[in-house]
Design a protein around this motif. Structure first.
Motif: not given
Length: 398
Positions: A93-100
């Motif tokens: 998707t070319g999208r990041p994750l979020t860390a939390g």
């Protein structure tokens, strides 16, 4: 004609708690990564929360400490291989994750290893109050010591995978083998200690091939260390990024068949200027320190523990002083807003500050006397801004 009252301009409303960009718990956070991979390996009780990922028989997670999504995108010339993989992030998707929240190493490593958000695994900050002793506990260094099992009682995903017949292994610095943080966050299967980065990634590739179904974790810390000491985009930081890029490529080129390599991070980082406007010193500020028994967390993600009966006064003061630059919430407001995840275990509730302050602007609440080392850092992290919160999930498959 009379001019309207302009007092509001001088005393603006504090940032609304609900306006903070809460991590994507349950669908796109670090806590969702290993459960998704384990589900694809057939580990009982695991579910594929990150819907974009396709199962593989052999999975390796390479975590580069401190390499946020925004920092990687800003340095394509220093990380050409990882830059070439940006379009693969999060399943193409070319999208990041979020860390939390907070975006800090102890919290994020626990989220990765347990597959749980901070409100459940119970490491909700760099330093937090131990309700049993009333002391501040540094959860990265585990000082003062507390029994690891009761502090974080859930099994790690590695433990569950190992019990399900998956070959589980962690390849990291020998320094981390017997630490309490490793025990509560990353234990299960086999720990293999290697110091040189090349040896580490070579061994990670070997461990991937050691089972028909494998779950392997490896780690590189030096990008984070250079950022804290010299700042993001310093020559030292860029040098470590270049080295990390070569390690990722080296590992990718050795993947055995039916493997997926995922490159991610525990948090990003920003540089904060060394002046009184950007570094607010708690130890020199009588307003912020009034009624405060303990100051926890870190400069951009503070847990504030009030003396008995002073919580409301502390919350009011912190909002008045910092509310334009920080999201300032009571414990219950932060919990209700989902900062620490969808649920808070009872044992974790008292570890969270009576007041929680998360930076929106490029500012810190330092404590020059009680935290001299942390207060001197150039690069910092912890809050929910994109520079700190977004992390890559680059993918290579064989």
């Amino acid at each position: 004609m009379a001019q309207p009252d302009t007092a509001w301009d001088h005393h603006p409303e504090p940032l609304a708690v609900a306006s903070a960009p809460v991590p994507e718990y349950g669908s796109g956070s670090l806590a969702d990564l290993l459960p998704t991979l384990a589900a694809g390996l057939g580990v009982p009780g695991m579910s594929a929360a990150i819907s974009e990922l396709t199962p593989a028989d052999r999975n390796c997670v390479f975590l580069i400490d401190g390499l946020g999504w925004e920092q990687l995108r800003a340095h394509p010339e220093d990380a050409p291989f990882m830059t070439s993989l940006l379009a693969t992030s999060r399943g193409g998707t070319g999208r990041p994750l979020t860390a939390g929240y907070p975006a800090t190493t102890a919290t994020s490593l626990a989220s990765v290893g347990t597959g749980l958000p901070p409100g459940a695994h119970g490491l909700p900050g760099y330093t937090v109050r131990n309700p049993d002793t009333g002391e501040l506990m540094n959860q990265l260094r585990w000082q003062p010591w507390a029994p690891p099992g009761p502090w974080q009682p859930y099994p790690t995903v590695f433990q569950l995978a190992h019990e399900a017949g998956v070959h589980a292994a962690q390849v990291s610095s020998p320094t981390f083998e017997n630490t309490p943080l490793t025990k509560v966050a990353l234990s299960g299967g086999t720990f293999l200690g290697r110091l040189p980065g090349e040896d580490r990634v070579d061994l990670a590739a070997e461990q991937l091939a050691a089972g028909d179904r494998s779950l392997v974790y490896t780690y590189f810390a030096e990008v984070d260390g250079a950022g804290h000491r010299f700042g993001v985009d310093s020559d030292a930081w860029r040098g470590q990024l270049m080295y990390a890029d070569r390690l990722v490529q080296r590992l990718a080129e050795q993947l055995p068949p039916r493997s997926a390599l995922y490159v991610t991070a525990d948090h990003g980082m920003i540089d904060v200027l060394f002046d009184e406007e950007h570094r607010i010193d708690f130890d020199e500020d009588w307003e912020l320190s009034a009624g405060v028994a303990l100051l926890g967390g870190e400069g951009r993600a503070r847990h504030v523990y009030a003396v008995p009966g002073a919580t409301n006064d502390v919350l009011t003061c912190w909002r008045e002083v910092l509310g334009e630059q920080f999201w300032v919430a009571s414990r219950d407001e932060a919990i209700a807003a989902g900062w620490f995840g969808p649920r808070i275990d009872e044992r974790v509730y008292g570890r969270i500050g009576d007041v929680v302050a998360a930076a929106r602007d490029d500012v810190l609440i330092i404590a020059s006397q009680r935290e001299p080392n942390e207060s001197a850092m150039v690069g910092n992290h912890g809050s929910m801004t994109p520079a700190e919160q977004l992390v890559p999930l680059l993918e290579v498959r064989s």
